[in-house]
Design a protein around this motif. Structure first.
Motif, short mmCIF file in Angstrom:
data_model
loop_
_atom_site.label_atom_id
_atom_site.label_comp_id
_atom_site.label_asym_id
_atom_site.label_seq_id
_atom_site.Cartn_x
_atom_site.Cartn_y
_atom_site.Cartn_z
N GLU A 75 35.98 -32.27 -34.47
CA GLU A 75 36.32 -33.14 -33.33
C GLU A 75 36.74 -32.31 -32.13
O GLU A 75 37.00 -31.11 -32.24
CB GLU A 75 37.46 -34.10 -33.71
CG GLU A 75 37.08 -35.14 -34.75
CD GLU A 75 37.12 -34.58 -36.15
OE1 GLU A 75 37.86 -33.60 -36.37
OE2 GLU A 75 36.41 -35.09 -37.01
N GLN A 76 36.83 -32.99 -31.02
CA GLN A 76 37.21 -32.32 -29.78
C GLN A 76 38.61 -31.74 -29.92
O GLN A 76 39.50 -32.37 -30.48
CB GLN A 76 37.22 -33.35 -28.64
CG GLN A 76 36.62 -32.85 -27.37
CD GLN A 76 36.30 -33.99 -26.41
OE1 GLN A 76 36.40 -35.16 -26.75
NE2 GLN A 76 35.92 -33.66 -25.21
N GLY A 77 38.78 -30.52 -29.43
CA GLY A 77 40.10 -29.88 -29.49
C GLY A 77 40.29 -29.00 -30.70
O GLY A 77 41.22 -28.20 -30.76
N LYS A 78 39.44 -29.13 -31.69
CA LYS A 78 39.58 -28.30 -32.90
C LYS A 78 38.94 -26.94 -32.65
O LYS A 78 38.13 -26.77 -31.74
CB LYS A 78 38.87 -28.98 -34.08
CG LYS A 78 39.41 -30.35 -34.40
CD LYS A 78 40.75 -30.25 -35.07
CE LYS A 78 41.18 -31.65 -35.47
NZ LYS A 78 42.28 -32.17 -35.62
N PRO A 79 39.28 -25.94 -33.50
CA PRO A 79 38.74 -24.58 -33.30
C PRO A 79 37.22 -24.54 -33.25
O PRO A 79 36.64 -23.80 -32.46
CB PRO A 79 39.26 -23.80 -34.52
CG PRO A 79 40.49 -24.53 -34.93
CD PRO A 79 40.27 -25.97 -34.60
N MET A 113 35.20 -23.00 -30.17
CA MET A 113 34.23 -21.89 -30.24
C MET A 113 32.87 -22.34 -29.72
O MET A 113 32.14 -21.59 -29.05
CB MET A 113 34.11 -21.40 -31.68
CG MET A 113 35.28 -20.54 -32.11
SD MET A 113 34.96 -19.61 -33.60
CE MET A 113 35.09 -20.87 -34.85
N PHE A 114 32.52 -23.58 -30.00
CA PHE A 114 31.23 -24.10 -29.53
C PHE A 114 31.18 -24.13 -28.01
O PHE A 114 30.25 -23.62 -27.39
CB PHE A 114 31.01 -25.51 -30.11
CG PHE A 114 29.79 -26.21 -29.57
CD1 PHE A 114 29.92 -27.19 -28.60
CD2 PHE A 114 28.54 -25.89 -30.03
CE1 PHE A 114 28.80 -27.84 -28.10
CE2 PHE A 114 27.41 -26.54 -29.53
CZ PHE A 114 27.54 -27.51 -28.57
N THR A 115 32.22 -24.72 -27.40
CA THR A 115 32.19 -24.89 -25.94
C THR A 115 32.46 -23.59 -25.19
O THR A 115 31.96 -23.40 -24.08
CB THR A 115 33.20 -25.95 -25.47
OG1 THR A 115 34.47 -25.66 -26.05
CG2 THR A 115 32.77 -27.34 -25.89
#
Lengths: 189, 392, 285
Positions: free
Chosen positions: A74-78, A82-84
Motif C-alpha cells: 500500500e501507499q506509504g509502505k517501503p 522503493m517503487f516511486t
C-alpha cells in the motif's frame, strides 16, 4: 478461441480456456524468477564473466520481494517508497534516452539522397513543427498540414503495413494450427 | 452430381441460421404508462438471455419507478429488477433455454402499483452461428482455402518464386562475421510473450540462426523478456545444436531471463552489448519504445544489425539505425525463406494471393462508395461489402 | 572550408547528446512558456466526446502504462480525471499493466482530493489482473467474476459505483491510456468492436500514428498523442475554470519545441555536408 468467436454456443468452453490462460500466465512469473536467481547465483559461485553485477541484481530482487510480502504494497509502505523513488525515476530515465538517440539517428539517417528521401525529410520537418506550439507561431497552417500528413499519407501507410502484417499472422497461425510449421516447438522439421 | 454436394453444407448452414430465431412478441397498449414492451431471444449468445425493449408515454405523469416482472406460467409473477421510468432496454440473463418466459412492467407511484403493461414473451435459445460474423467466417474460409491450395501446389513440386529479402540473405554473413571477429552473436526475440505471433515467428528464425552459430562455432546469447519465451528458446537452440551435431557447444546459461519490465530489459540488453560487444545483433519480434535504444547501442558497438518487426511505429527506427530491416510480413516469411521448404513457400504464395483478393475488394469498395454518392446501385454494393467485412 | 563541411557531417554523437540536453534543460529552467493553440484534431475529438457524456455516466479508465512512460501519460490521465470528476461522471479504473495500478491510484487520489470527490461513491480502482485481451473478453460477460474485489480488497458488490455495472456494455465509454500491449488495440478489438462501446485513448507520441486508422474508421472517438495531446487536453480542461490546477504537460511543450528545432538544425547541417561532399565528388572525376 476461434470456435468461440464464430459459435456462441461454445462460449462457456471459451471462458474456461480464458481462465486457464490467466492462471498459467500468472504462474509464469515464478519460472522467470527461478531462472533469474539460478543464473546469477551460478555466476557468483563460479566467478563468471561480470559476476560483480549479479549480487546487485539479487539484492534488488530480494529487497522488493521481502518488503512487499512483509510490509505490504500500500501507499506509504517501503515497497511503495522503493517503487516511486527508485523504479519510477529509473524507468523514466531509460525512456528519456530516446530523445538523444532520436537526435543522433535522425542526424545520421535523414539525408536528401533522392527525391523520395527529400520528400520524407520535408514531411518530417512539417510534422515536427506541427506537433509543437512553435509551428503555429511560425505559420498558422503548419499544424493543419501536419494533421493532414498524419490523417492521409500516414494513415494509408499504417493501414498497408497493418493489413500486410495481419495477412502474415493469419498464414503463420494457419501453418501452426495445422502442424505445417513446427520448428518453433523445438523439434526437428 | 458430386460437384453439387457442396450445396448440402450450404443448406444446413442456412437452416441453422434460420432456426436460430427464438421468437419475438411485441404489443402496444395506450392505457398503461408503458406504451410498448418487446421481448426477443438475445442474439448471438450461448442461450439463457432475452432482450427486452420498452417505451413509455411521453405526456403521462411520471411514476416513482417501474418494476420488471417475469413469469414462466403467466400467473406467478416475480420481480426481476427496478427500472427508471424512461424508455429503455435490458437483457435478462441466466434463464433456462427452451422455456417460454413472459414479462410485464408495473409502474409504482406512492407505494401503489399502477396498471401493468401488456405481456411480452420469448424463448431463450442458444445460437450455433454468430450471424453478425458470417461475412468474416466466409472470408476466413476463402483465405484458408487459397493458402491450402498453394500449399498443395508446393507439395506437388511446383516451382514457387520468392523475391530476395536482403535481411534474411545477410543472416549467414552476419554469423560468419561474428566467427571471424571472435565475438558472440546476440539474438533479441522481442519483448512480448509466446502468445504473440511475432515472437513465435522470431523463435522460428532463432532455430535457423542457432544452427548457423552451431556450425560456425560462434557463441550465441539470447536474453529474453519473458520466462516462457526463455524456456522455448532454450529448447529450440538445444534442438538446433543437436541437429547440427554440436550438442557439446550448447550452453543453457547463455539463454536467460532478464526482467519483464520493458526498460529494465532494454537496460540489461544494452549492458550485454556494451560489455560483450557482439559482432552481430538480431532484433526480431515485437518491440516498442525500446527499439531505438537497442538499435543505437548496437550501432555504437560496431555490430552488424538485422532487425525485423511488424510494429508499424518501430519500423522507421530500425530502418534508421540497423543495416537490414525486415518490414511487417517479411518477418513471417522468414521461416519459408530460410528453409526453402515447398510447403512453407506455398503458404507464402497463398498469403500473397489472399492479399491480392483484399486489394481488389478495397479498390471495388472505394470506387463503389465514391460512385454511391450519386448512383444508388453502387451504394448498395458498397454497403454489402461493408457488411460482410464488418464484425459485430 | 571543405574539411569543416566534412566535419559537419560527422559530428560526434556525444556533442549531439550535450546540445539536446541543453535544449531540454534550459527552457525548463527558465520556465519558458508558449501558448498552446487548440486545433481540430484527435485531441479535440476526445475532449468533445467526453464533454458530451451526461452527468451520472460511468466511464471505464484503463491505466495501461508503467513509470517509464509516465511523463507523457500521467498528465493526460490527470487532465482526463479532472474533466470526468468535474462533470460528475463516475470512474471505474483498472490496469492491464502491473504498475499501472499505483499510477492510476495516484492520479485518481490527487484529483479526487482536490475536487472533494469520494472513493467508492465517485470512483473506484479495481486493480490489476493479468490476461490482456483475454481479460477484456471475460469482462464483456461478467466484470464482477473477474474483479470480485477492488484494489483495497473491498468486495465489488459493496461498492456504490459498481451498482449498475455488470458487463462492459454497461459503461458509457472506455478510455485506455496505453504505452504498448495490452492497450488500445486490445480494447478496440475486444471491447469496442465486440460490444459496441465508444473507445477513447491516450498514448505515447511514437505510437500515435498507428492508431490513426482506428480514428479514420470511427472505432475510436478520439486520441491524445504524447505530450502534445496531454498539453492540448490540459488547456481545454482549464477553459472557464477559476484557478485551474497546474499541469505538467504544458510547461514541457516549450522544451519539446526547442528540442525539435535542435533536431531539425542537426539534420540541416548533416544535409549541407552531404550535399557539399556529393557536389565535390561529382566535380572530381
Amino acid at each position: 478461441m476461434i470456435l468461440q468467436f464464430f459459435v456462441p454456443a461454445t462460449q462457456s468452453m471459451g471462458e474456461s480456456l480464458q481462465e486457464w490462460y490467466m492462471i498459467v500466465a500468472s504462474f509464469a512469473i515464478f519460472l522467470g524468477s527461478v531462472n533469474l536467481l539460478y543464473v546469477h547465483t551460478h555466476r557468483i559461485r563460479f566467478k563468471g564473466r561480470n559476476w560483480k553485477y549479479s549480487p546487485v541484481t539479487i539484492i534488488g530482487f530480494a529487497a522488493m520481494i521481502i518488503t512487499g510480502l512483509v510490509f505490504g504494497i500500500e501507499q506509504g509502505k517501503p515497497f511503495d517508497y522503493m517503487f516511486t523513488q527508485m523504479m519510477v525515476p529509473m524507468g523514466a530515465t531509460m525512456f528519456s534516452l530516446l530523445a538523444f538517440f532520436v537526435a543522433s539517428a535522425a542526424f545520421r539517417a535523414f539525408r536528401a539522397s533522392n527525391w523520395r528521401a527529400t520528400l520524407l525529410l520535408i514531411s518530417a520537418f512539417v510534422v515536427m513543427l506541427g506537433r509543437v506550439p512553435i509551428g503555429a507561431m511560425i505559420w498558422g497552417r503548419i499544424p493543419l498540414i501536419s494533421e493532414w500528413i498524419m490523417q492521409v499519407p500516414n494513415l494509408a501507410g499504417q493501414r498497408a503495413v497493418m493489413i500486410g502484417a495481419a495477412m502474415g499472422m493469419v498464414a503463420t497461425s494457419l501453418r501452426m494450427i495445422f502442424g505445417i510449421e513446427r520448428s518453433y516447438l523445438g523439434g526437428a522439421d | 452430381m458430386r460437384k453439387m454436394l457442396f450445396v448440402l453444407p450450404l443448406l444446413v448452414f442456412a437452416g441453422v441460421l434460420f432456426a436460430q430465431s427464438g421468437g419475438v412478441t411485441s404489443e402496444e397498449n395506450s392505457g398503461s404508462f408503458v406504451q410498448s414492451l418487446t421481448a426477443e431471444d438475445a442474439r448471438n449468445d450461448a442461450g439463457g438471455g432475452i432482450d427486452l425493449t420498452w417505451t413509455v408515454a411521453a405526456d403521462a405523469a411520471l411514476p416513482d419507478s417501474m418494476v420488471l416482472e417475469r413469469s414462466c406460467d403467466g400467473e406467478d409473477w416475480a420481480p426481476v429488477c427496478t427500472l427508471a421510468p424512461i424508455d429503455g432496454r435490458k437483457t435478462d440473463g441466466e434463464l433456462e433455454n427452451g422455456l417460454e418466459y413472459s414479462y410485464r412492467i408495473v409502474p409504482w407511484s406512492g407505494g401503489t402499483a399502477g396498471e401493468p403493461s401488456v405481456l411480452a414473451a420469448a424463448v431463450p435459445i442458444k445460437q450455433w452461428i454468430n450471424s453478425g460474423r458470417v461475412g468474416m467466417l466466409i472470408i476466413l474460409t476463402i483465405i484458408s482455402l487459397v493458402i491450402f491450395y498453394y500449399i498443395e501446389q508446393g507439395k506437388r513440386g511446383k516451382d514457387l518464386y520468392i523475391r530476395r529479402i536482403a535481411g534474411l540473405t545477410a543472416v549467414e554473413d552476419a554469423v560468419g562475421r561474428a566467427t571471424e571477429m571472435g565475438r558472440p552473436v546476440l539474438y533479441i526475440p522481442g519483448i512480448m510473450d509466446m502468445d504473440d505471433i511475432q515472437t513465435i515467428a522470431s523463435m522460428v528464425i532463432l532455430g535457423r540462426v542457432a544452427m548457423k552459430t552451431a556450425e560456425y562455432g560462434s557463441p550465441l546469447l539470447v536474453p529474453t523478456c519473458r520466462s516462457v519465451v526463455m524456456s522455448v528458446a532454450q529448447e529450440i537452440v538445444k534442438e538446433s545444436y543437436l541437429q547440427v551435431g554440436r550438442p557439446d557447444a550448447y550452453q543453457r546459461e547463455s539463454i536467460n531471463y532478464i526482467t519483464d519490465d520493458q526498460f529494465g530489459y532494454a537496460a540489461g540488453v544494452d549492458g550485454i552489448m556494451v560489455r560483450q560487444k557482439p559482432a552481430a545483433i538480431f532484433m526480431l519480434g515485437t518491440f516498442y519504445a525500446e527499439s531505438l535504444i537497442l538499435a543505437e547501442t548496437g550501432r555504437s558497438v560496431g555490430a552488424i544489425q538485422i532487425a525485423g518487426t511488424a510494429m508499424p511505429s518501430q519500423i522507421p527506427f530500425f530502418i534508421a539505425a540497423c543495416d537490414y530491416t525486415l518490414i511487417g510480413e517479411e518477418l513471417f516469411a522468414a521461416s519459408a525463406y530460410l528453409s526453402k521448404e515447398p510447403k512453407l513457400l506455398g503458404s507464402l504464395r497463398g498469403q500473397d494471393a489472399a492479399k491480392l483478393f483484399f486489394m481488389v475488394v478495397i479498390v471495388i469498395g472505394v470506387l463503389t462508395a465514391t460512385l454511391g454518392e450519386a448512383w444508388a446501385p453502387a451504394a448498395k454494393v458498397a454497403e454489402f461489402l461493408k457488411t460482410i467485412t464488418s464484425v459485430e | 572550408m571543405s574539411t569543416f563541411i566534412e566535419k559537419l557531417g560527422n559530428i560526434d554523437r556525444r556533442v549531439i547528446f550535450v546540445v539536446m540536453a541543453l535544449a531540454v534543460i534550459i527552457p525548463l529552467a527558465v520556465r519558458l512558456s508558449l501558448p498552446i493553440p487548440i486545433d481540430e484534431g484527435p485531441s479535440k475529438d476526445m475532449y468533445d466526446a467526453v464533454d458530451a457524456l451526461p452527468p451520472g455516466s460511468t466511464v471505464l479508465l484503463s491505466f495501461d502504462y508503467d513509470p517509464s512512460t509516465m511523463p507523457e501519460l500521467q498528465p493526460m490521465a490527470i487532465a482526463l480525471v479532472q474533466q470526468l470528476m468535474t462533470k460528475d461522471i463516475k470512474i471505474v479504473s483498472l490496469a492491464l499493466w502491473p504498475m499501472g495500478v499505483s499510477l492510476g491510484n495516484e492520479a485518481l487520489s490527487y484529483v479526487s482530493d482536490s475536487l472533494g470527490r469520494e472513493e467508492y461513491v465517485d470512483w473506484v480502482n479495481l486493480g490489476y489482473k493479468t490476461g490482456g485481451g483475454v481479460l477484456i473478453v471475460r469482462m464483456g460477460s461478467d466484470i464482477k467474476s473477474v474483479f470480485p474485489e477492488d484494489y483495497n480488497g473491498v468486495p465489488v458488490d459493496d461498492i456504490p459505483v459498481m451498482d449498475q455495472i455488470n458487463i462492459l456494455g454497461d459503461f458509457d465509454m472506455i478510455i485506455s491510456l496505453s504505452a504498448g500491449d495490452p492497450g488500445i488495440p486490445a480494447w478496440v478489438m475486444m471491447a469496442g468492436d465486440r460490444y459496441d462501446i465508444s473507445i477513447g485513448g491516450g498514448c505515447t507520441a511514437v505510437s500515435a500514428p498507428q492508431f490513426y486508422p482506428y480514428l479514420g474508421t470511427g472505432q475510436m472517438v478520439g486520441l491524445l498523442g504524447g505530450l502534445k495531446g496531454a498539453a492540448d487536453y490540459e488547456t481545454m480542461v482549464r477553459i472557464g475554470v477559476d484557478d485551474p490546477p497546474a499541469g505538467t504537460a504544458t510547461p514541457g511543450m516549450a522544451a519539446q519545441s526547442v528540442a525539435h528545432l535542435v533536431i531539425m538544425l542537426f539534420i540541416v547541417l548533416g544535409n549541407i555536408s552531404y550535399l557539399a561532399n556529393k557536389k565535390r565528388k561529382g566535380g572530381v572525376k
